[in-house]
Enzyme design. Structure first.
Site, PDB file in Angstrom:
ATOM      1  N   ASN A 191       0.803  -1.222   0.000  1.00 43.25           N
ATOM      2  CA  ASN A 191       0.000   0.000   0.000  1.00 43.25           C
ATOM      3  C   ASN A 191       0.837   1.274   0.000  1.00 43.25           C
ATOM      4  O   ASN A 191       0.384   2.320  -0.472  1.00 43.25           O
ATOM      5  CB  ASN A 191      -0.955   0.015   1.195  1.00 43.25           C
ATOM      6  CG  ASN A 191      -2.346  -0.436   0.815  1.00 43.25           C
ATOM      7  OD1 ASN A 191      -2.710  -0.454  -0.365  1.00 43.25           O
ATOM      8  ND2 ASN A 191      -3.135  -0.817   1.805  1.00 43.25           N
TER       9      ASN A 191
ATOM     10  N   PHE B 267      -2.322  -7.973   4.485  1.00 46.05           N
ATOM     11  CA  PHE B 267      -0.904  -7.644   4.424  1.00 46.05           C
ATOM     12  C   PHE B 267      -0.614  -6.347   3.664  1.00 46.05           C
ATOM     13  O   PHE B 267       0.431  -6.203   3.033  1.00 46.05           O
ATOM     14  CB  PHE B 267      -0.102  -8.812   3.834  1.00 46.05           C
ATOM     15  CG  PHE B 267      -0.551 -10.133   4.380  1.00 46.05           C
ATOM     16  CD1 PHE B 267      -0.359 -10.447   5.710  1.00 46.05           C
ATOM     17  CD2 PHE B 267      -1.242 -11.034   3.594  1.00 46.05           C
ATOM     18  CE1 PHE B 267      -0.829 -11.641   6.235  1.00 46.05           C
ATOM     19  CE2 PHE B 267      -1.711 -12.233   4.102  1.00 46.05           C
ATOM     20  CZ  PHE B 267      -1.499 -12.538   5.428  1.00 46.05           C
ATOM     21  N   CYS B 268      -1.553  -5.402   3.748  1.00 47.75           N
ATOM     22  CA  CYS B 268      -1.388  -4.109   3.073  1.00 47.75           C
ATOM     23  C   CYS B 268      -1.039  -4.285   1.598  1.00 47.75           C
ATOM     24  O   CYS B 268      -0.277  -3.511   1.031  1.00 47.75           O
ATOM     25  CB  CYS B 268      -0.332  -3.262   3.779  1.00 47.75           C
ATOM     26  SG  CYS B 268      -0.851  -2.675   5.396  1.00 47.75           S
ATOM     27  N   ASN B 269      -1.586  -5.342   0.998  1.00 44.50           N
ATOM     28  CA  ASN B 269      -1.330  -5.633  -0.413  1.00 44.50           C
ATOM     29  C   ASN B 269      -2.660  -5.974  -1.077  1.00 44.50           C
ATOM     30  O   ASN B 269      -2.922  -7.127  -1.439  1.00 44.50           O
ATOM     31  CB  ASN B 269      -0.343  -6.806  -0.539  1.00 44.50           C
ATOM     32  CG  ASN B 269       0.312  -6.872  -1.895  1.00 44.50           C
ATOM     33  OD1 ASN B 269      -0.352  -6.706  -2.916  1.00 44.50           O
ATOM     34  ND2 ASN B 269       1.603  -7.115  -1.917  1.00 44.50           N
TER      35      ASN B 269
ATOM     36  N   ASP C  88      -2.204  -5.675  10.529  1.00 40.52           N
ATOM     37  CA  ASP C  88      -2.282  -6.054   9.126  1.00 40.52           C
ATOM     38  C   ASP C  88      -1.260  -5.337   8.264  1.00 40.52           C
ATOM     39  O   ASP C  88      -1.454  -5.131   7.095  1.00 40.52           O
ATOM     40  CB  ASP C  88      -3.706  -5.775   8.611  1.00 40.52           C
ATOM     41  CG  ASP C  88      -3.974  -6.545   7.338  1.00 40.52           C
ATOM     42  OD1 ASP C  88      -4.889  -6.147   6.624  1.00 40.52           O
ATOM     43  OD2 ASP C  88      -3.255  -7.518   7.055  1.00 40.52           O
TER      44      ASP C  88
END
Length: 502
Positions: free
Chosen positions: A149, A407-409, A500
């Site tokens: 992100n 996972f900030c993805n 997260d």
């Protein structure tokens, strides 16, 4: 007491038998014996506490000697805020600049070709690029679907300045780049404008290692290239003589655990002249005036190091890199390859009594061009998804540290879970009420889709017993259902609360 001792003895025997089979299948593991010695000395706290740590993509573990050497440096010195003429300041400045030179040398980055900017972390390094890159109407910002992100966030700078934002897709099931589509997108750049292409050397979601050859290919087509190396460099060598991105971002705690709060942005000098900082701060100017309402930025890295550096932690970076050098990054890479290869094979072999697969893996099923991260979900005998949040709770009860969520993805997660643009837009109709919990509920209503998964990642201190215990834990879900494993005992209000980050 006797029953506990007997159980422990039986487990040790099981591990030894399984390890013998593992080494027969992955003989390269024996070449990494140095890491078993370090596990018993530098990382002994893991076994003393019965802990299985499988969150190296989130953050690596530090060796005891790293702390000792850093503490001794602090204890024996008088170290002040750098960039002044006092003895304490001069000493600290020397440590900072020595560490800067050492990092450049570690990545084989020539000082005539790269500068290094100290940042708080990789995200801060990425923000520096985003706010300073000369986006304009006619510019393009291209990024892959599986960016973190903090890389996605750069699109807000690009859009605000009139640039076009586009994404290069991934292909299932391995979540690798669609090469033909990437080529088409790269061809859309107008070299007369400033264009930026960003991608991870290794995905923090799937563990996929994208080809480093893309860097030069994109540059030839008129792109500056930003390489997010945060998940790559802990277990792989990055040689900035062989591959020359315009920007490289990383966090040192992901490499060797200590210190946190120090990252880096490496900037190629040929790209440096085009950057335009939107503000100035203490430490970034050679001269500033209130009455004249003007300022002159400092040259090179000083123009980007806002305020006071985390100067007491910076010398610990050299200590950490020396620790990695003493092991050898190739040794770490081989250990990760062997352990991950075995784990993938064993996970995919797990079956319920009725023959249905227990595990779904997102990403490559082999060790070819992939790192030490495995992303998975568990399913019951009828093919229904088990709640990954409950799995994390149960893992914690077994002293196993792993990570769950997105996972900030988000891009990789959307592709992996089959979430559509319509699904995502439906989520945003919730407005300010949207969070991970409410989105999970919505996706269940829209077809029992997931919006997260389980991530286990291995690193320099992982041994066979760790992955064996993890596999045994996953195997314990054979013939289990959501009813039998129980409900999650906590509510998740946001990604931040669920831990997260990557």
């Amino acid at each position: 007491m006797g029953d506990m001792a007997e159980s422990s003895s039986q487990e040790k025997l099981q591990v030894q038998e399984a390890c013998a089979d593992f080494v027969a299948r992955f003989p390269g593991y024996e070449k990494t014996a140095l890491l078993d010695e370090l596990r018993a000395t530098e990382y002994s706290r893991l076994d003393e506490r019965g802990q299985v740590y499988l969150d190296y993509t989130g953050g690596s573990l530090y060796a005891e000697s790293q702390l000792q050497k850093h503490f001794e440096l602090l204890r024996s010195g008088v170290l002040g805020n750098p960039h002044s003429a006092s003895p304490a300041s001069v000493t600290m400045t020397e440590y900072v600049e020595r560490t800067r030179r050492f990092i450049l040398s570690y990545f084989n980055a020539r000082t005539e070709e790269y500068i290094l900017v100290f940042t708080q972390n990789a995200s801060a390094a990425l923000k520096l690029v985003g706010e300073s890159f000369p986006f304009a109407p006619g510019s393009r910002y291209l990024l892959t679907f599986d960016n973190h992100n903090s890389v996605n966030g750069i699109r807000e700078f690009a859009r605000a300045k009139g640039a076009i934002v586009s994404y290069a897709p991934l292909v299932m099931p391995e979540l690798r780049l669609v090469v033909a589509r990437l080529e088409t997108l790269l061809d859309e750049a107008d070299p007369a404008h400033a264009n930026l292409f960003a991608y991870p050397a290794q995905s923090n979601f799937s563990g996929v290692k994208h080809p480093l050859e893309i860097v030069a290919k994109a540059q030839r087509k008129g792109w500056n290239v930003l390489l997010d190396a945060a998940a790559f460099v802990p277990t792989s060598r990055l040689d900035l003589t062989a591959v020359k991105p315009d920007f490289v971002t990383l966090s040192f705690y992901k490499m060797f655990g200590h210190p946190t709060g120090v990252g880096a942005l490496l900037i190629r000098r040929s790209a440096l002249a085009n950057l335009k900082r939107p503000w100035f701060a203490g430490g970034t100017v050679n001269f500033a005036s209130v009455q004249g309402q003007a300022h002159v930025l400092s040259p090179n890295e000083a123009a980007f190091e806002d305020g006071t550096l985390n100067y007491l932690s910076i010398p610990a970076v050299e200590i950490g890199l020396l620790h990695l050098q003493s092991i050898g990054i190739e040794t770490i890479a081989e250990r990760v390859r062997c352990l991950m290869g075995w784990l993938l094979e064993e996970l995919l072999a797990l079956r319920h009594t009725n023959g249905r697969a227990m595990v779904r893996i997102y990403g490559p099923a082999t060790t070819q061009a992939r790192g030490g991260t495995v992303k998975l979900n568990l399913y019951d005998p009828q093919g229904h998804l088990l709640d990954y949040r409950r799995v994390e709770e149960l893992a914690g009860a077994e002293n196993i540290s792993l990570r769950t969520g997105c996972f900030c993805n988000p891009g990789a997660g959307e592709i992996a879970e089959g979430l559509t643009e319509e699904d995502m837009r439906a989520g945003f109709t919730l407005g300010t009420e949207i969070n991970l919990l409410s989105f999970l509920r919505l996706m269940q209503e829209r077809g029992h889709k997931s919006a997260g998964a389980i991530r286990a990642s291995i690193g320099l201190a992982t041994n066979f017993a760790d992955v064996w215990r993890f596999l045994r834990f996953i195997a314990s879900f054979r013939d289990q259902t959501r009813l039998t494993i129980g409900d999650v005992s906590f509510d998740i209000e946001s990604c931040r609360i669920i831990r997260d980050g990557s």
